[in-house]
Scaffold this active site. Structure first.
Site, short mmCIF file in Angstrom:
data_model
loop_
_atom_site.label_atom_id
_atom_site.label_comp_id
_atom_site.label_asym_id
_atom_site.label_seq_id
_atom_site.Cartn_x
_atom_site.Cartn_y
_atom_site.Cartn_z
CB VAL A 85 -7.22 -12.42 -1.76
CG1 VAL A 85 -6.92 -13.86 -1.32
CG2 VAL A 85 -7.73 -12.40 -3.19
CB ALA A 130 -5.71 -9.77 3.75
CE LYS A 131 -0.03 -6.56 -1.21
NZ LYS A 131 1.05 -6.22 -0.27
N GLY A 132 -5.16 -6.63 -1.49
CA GLY A 132 -6.22 -6.11 -2.33
C GLY A 132 -5.65 -5.36 -3.52
#
Length: 441
Positions: A85, A130-132
């Site tokens: 994201v 962001a992040k995953g």
């Protein structure tokens, strides 16, 4: 700065647009995304004319869901669900970690990406958020299965990551080796070595000295400054730590080095306590050898829930989000809470802590040491010139202290908690960038 939040109108009334909530993720109050939205609602009254752009903070720019099929060692094929994201790119490329955990959801990753947007702006780094993550229990995979999972996931999200687009980093259950696989996979796919596509890499692949302990060091630095302002002497201060991975253990070691006593530690193996202070010189080798604190001798084993009633001066939640609810907030016997984890305190629990006069240094500044040194790594990779660990630590200390000072000034000016002040400082920077860039087309 401990004044409770003023009553707010309903969330729909405070918003400056008639946009509907996102339909594909839970925004329930105690969900990670719901917690993030509540924090945005609380800061909006302090944004002035920039509030017209606040709805952009409630809507991730891009959410990618990917299927991650891999061949297991026994020849079977299993499918895992992965996410990346990008919450905001207004201030620069996305920046945020990748976690491997069986409870990862899209809503959690969205919230973590949102908090990364705030965190990067709070310390004034030139990044968006962001992040995953992948919904998987990595402890159930062999090393080769973990490598195949990482490489396939990297290939799937490769369409949106890059050194100038979105830079992943380690998070829960990921480490330097995982980052090395990600960097190599991305590099093979573009036909050139791209060391800057991830941070938190091994030193020999362009990683930065001081990165592993950077988040814990940031917790210590902000805690030291907060303790000084609160009139709390660290020499002899009692510290309780939840989560004893890279963040919690590094922070505990630094506090112990400053003369504090680590009186309780909780991790996935159990909860241990010693009012006289745990022997860190013996505890750390035990954790490295056994993988947890549960079997440590010379201490008392207590029930996990009793951790929240430990008599201490400083509490460091450094595990996962959503740990401090109203019931636990009413039980805390600490003067200072340092949020080493992302989103560990629910909004209604925040109010309880404020009413009780317990000072909270929020996650978006307290645990920003990791992303700050990730920024140093990114800069060093571009220049191919690397700094010493002492230089890293001095630069980190300076940035963290200045960022906290700016937030504290905002808190004093408006008589608001540090969390709201941190969001106000960050959102002003984010939305100013959004306004100056305008809308295209």
């Amino acid at each position: 700065m401990n004044t409770p939040h003023p009553p707010l109108p309903s969330s729909t009334a405070t918003r400056t647009t008639a946009s509907t909530p996102l339909s594909y993720v839970s925004s329930e109050p105690h969900s990670p995304w719901g917690t993030y939205l509540a924090q945005i609602d609380r800061v909006e009254p302090y944004l002035g004319r920039l509030a017209r752009w606040a709805e952009s903070l409630r809507r991730p720019k891009r959410s990618l869901i990917v299927d991650v099929p891999i061949e297991m060692d026994d020849g079977t094929v299993r499918h895992f669900e992965g996410y990346r994201v990008q919450h905001s790119l207004s201030r620069g490329p996305g920046k945020g970690g990748v976690r491997y955990h069986p409870d990862v959801t899209l809503g959690e990753v969205m919230a973590l990406a949102g908090w990364m947007t705030i965190k990067n702006a709070a310390v004034n780094l030139p990044y968006g958020g962001a992040k995953g993550g992948i919904r998987v229990d990595p402890k159930q995979l062999s090393l080769k299965e973990l490598e195949r999972l990482t490489r396939r996931y990297t290939s799937e999200i490769g369409i949106i990551i890059g050194p100038q687009q979105d830079i992943p980093a380690p998070d829960v259950n990921t480490n330097a080796q995982v980052m090395a696989w990600m960097m190599d996979t991305y590099s093979m796919n573009i036909g050139a070595t791209a060391s800057g596509v991830v941070t938190g890499k091994p030193i020999d692949l362009g990683g930065s000295l001081g990165r592993v302990k950077a988040t814990g060091r940031g917790v210590f630095v902000t805690g030291r400054e907060a303790a000084r302002r609160a009139g709390l002497n660290l020499d002899g201060a009692r510290v309780a730590v939840q989560g004893f991975g890279n963040v919690g253990s590094a922070a505990a070691e630094l506090f112990a080095g400053a003369g504090a006593k680590i009186v309780a530690v909780q991790d996935h193996t159990g909860t241990i306590a010693n009012p006289g202070g745990l022997d860190m010189a013996e505890l750390m080798p035990q954790v490295r050898r056994e993988g947890g604190v549960g079997g440590f001798a010379g201490c008392e084993r207590i029930a996990d829930e009793d951790f929240w009633g430990i008599d201490c001066d400083i509490l460091i939640p450094a595990a996962l989000e959503g740990q401090i609810d109203v019931l636990r907030a009413n039980r805390l016997r600490a003067r200072l809470v340092l949020e080493g984890a992302n989103g560990p305190t629910l909004p209604d629990a925040d109010d309880v802590l404020a009413e009780r006069g317990i000072l909270v240094v929020p996650d978006v500044i307290c645990n920003a040491g990791g992303v700050t040194v990730s920024y140093f790594e990114w800069v060093q990779d571009f220049s191919s010139f690397f700094w010493t660990e002492d230089e890293i630590n001095v630069r980190l200390d300076k940035i963290m202290v200045e960022a906290l000072r700016r937030i504290w000034d905002m808190a004093d000016q408006h008589r608001i908690p540090l969390r709201t002040a941190a969001f106000a400082v960050a959102c002003e920077r984010i939305l100013m960038a959004r306004e100056m860039r305008g809308l295209y087309p």
